[in-house]
Design an enzyme around this catalytic site. Structure first.
Site, mmCIF file in Angstrom:
data_model
loop_
_atom_site.group_PDB
_atom_site.id
_atom_site.type_symbol
_atom_site.label_atom_id
_atom_site.label_comp_id
_atom_site.label_asym_id
_atom_site.label_seq_id
_atom_site.Cartn_x
_atom_site.Cartn_y
_atom_site.Cartn_z
ATOM 1 C CE1 TYR A 1 -3.324 -2.576 0.533
ATOM 2 C CE2 TYR A 1 -4.638 -0.474 1.330
ATOM 3 C CZ TYR A 1 -4.717 -1.712 0.558
ATOM 4 O OH TYR A 1 -6.037 -2.519 0.591
ATOM 5 C CE LYS B 1 1.409 -17.761 -2.757
ATOM 6 N NZ LYS B 1 0.524 -18.693 -2.884
ATOM 7 C CG ASP C 1 -2.422 -20.179 -1.586
ATOM 8 O OD1 ASP C 1 -2.081 -20.330 -0.523
ATOM 9 O OD2 ASP C 1 -2.021 -20.958 -2.517
ATOM 10 C CG ASP D 1 -8.247 -4.523 1.107
ATOM 11 O OD1 ASP D 1 -9.056 -3.782 2.075
ATOM 12 O OD2 ASP D 1 -8.003 -4.396 0.099
ATOM 13 C CG ASP E 1 -13.848 -6.530 1.874
ATOM 14 O OD1 ASP E 1 -13.676 -5.713 2.985
ATOM 15 O OD2 ASP E 1 -14.431 -6.101 0.812
#
Ligand code: IPM
Ligand code: MG
Length: 353
Positions: A138, A188, A220, A244, A248
């Site tokens: 970001y 990851k 994942d 993020d 959600d």
């Protein structure tokens, strides 16, 4: 309590109005609350040309806590990036050093049929996502779209230093300590070196928290496990971009993103409190929005910035009672329930308070 509040864009002003009515109740009972309104996002761009103008900066810096509704909308998506509402949001997070984003996903029993997952998969769900909020891809440099050898190239940089990882790690371990003492760190590391460092540092600091059981999961797989068997998680800690996305996803386990509050904290528990959802331009101005995530954000503010657990619980109990009474805004509506507007939902919460 010095509170700076930012209604923002879209449904923002409507849901903020309900949160302020909740504060009115406490104020009428003698709680000392000073509050000042300021502009952020598209509203600020329209008024000043900047999404996080200096006047807002001053008020936000001086406040003990910031309440934010939501920013953004299609109207501003055509502007150059530095003037977009989202930049205002990222700007205030960075400016106030709000590196620790707490996003609880709690399923209220009354809403277990509102989730798109089977009730038995989600009932009793109570997880906390701890998302790093001021680093990662970001904010990493270099970034941008350039022309190289006659071709356009888009570039962002995923970057964390060990101090940034350590401080969010400690927040997550502390949170896990107060809950079920289980922490899952999501990365990851099979592909990305940044997140190899993330995992290494999480393992190092786990030595300070022998009572907390640390596990690791690739992002994942975490996305898959969240919908397969979400109750295996208690506290999840992860970086800005993975957090993020996963937050959600986790929100929908609870039926509606319209139910979820969040806290973004600095090292001294100064915080900004906002719903996890966005500005919902499609229903803005129609008195249809669900104000509960905003109202529950006030509860988180009382808990984290003002150490007032009693008031926080009181708000959460009022919300539970309203749901138990069958009141629903459109996003959580089910057959047999009573459909109410944003203001009616506010009325109902205040009546229960
Ligand atoms: C969130 C939002 C923001 C983010 C956007 C609006 C910049 O999606 O708070 O999750 O990506 O952090
Ligand atoms: Mg998001």
């Amino acid at each position: 309590m010095k509170i700076c509040y930012l209604p923002g864009d879209g449904i923002g002003p409507e849901i903020m109005a309900q949160a302020l009515r909740v504060l009115d109740v406490f104020q009428s009972e003698g709680m000392k609350i000073e509050r000042e309104e300021a502009l952020l996002g598209g509203a600020a761009v329209d008024a000043t040309g900047e999404p996080y103008p200096p006047a807002t900066q001053q008020l936000a810096r001086a406040a003990d806590a910031v309440l934010l509704a939501a920013v953004g909308g299609p109207k501003w998506d055509v502007l150059p990036r530095p003037q977009r509402p989202e930049r205002g949001l990222l700007g205030i997070r960075k400016d106030l050093n709000l590196f620790a984003n707490l996003r609880p996903a709690v399923l209220y029993d009354e809403l277990k049929n509102a989730s798109s997952l089977k009730p038995e998969v989600v009932s009793g769900l109570d997880i906390l996502i701890v998302r790093e909020l001021t680093g990662d891809i970001y904010f990493g440099e270099p970034r941008g779209i350039t022309v190289e050898n006659g071709k356009r190239v888009g570039r962002n940089t995923m970057i964390y230093d060990e101090d940034e990882i350590r401080r969010i790690g400690r927040v997550a371990f502390e949170a896990a300590r107060k809950r079920s003492k289980k922490l899952c760190s999501v990365d990851k590391m099979n592909v990305l070196e940044t997140t190899q460092l993330w995992r290494d540092v999480m393992i190092e600091i786990s030595a300070e928290y022998p009572d907390v059981e640390l596990s690791h999961m690739l992002v994942d797989n975490a996305a898959m496990q969240l919908v397969r068997a979400p109750k295996q998680f208690d506290v999840i800690v992860t970086g800005n971009i993975f957090g993020d996305i996963l937050s959600d996803q986790a929100s929908m386990l609870t039926g509606s993103i319209g139910m979820l509050p969040s806290a973004s904290l600095d090292e001294n528990n100064k915080g900004m409190y906002e719903p996890c959802h966005g500005s919902a331009p499609d229903i803005a101005g129609k008195n249809l929005a669900n104000p509960l995530a905003m109202i529950l954000s006030v509860a988180m503010m009382m808990r984290y910035s003002f150490a007032d657990e009693t008031t926080a619980t009181r708000i959460e109990t009022a919300v539970k009672k309203v749901l138990a009474a069958g009141l629903r805004t459109g996003d959580i509506f089910e057959e047999g329930m009573q459909r109410v507007s944003c203001t009616e939902m506010g009325d109902a919460v205040i009546a229960r308070l």
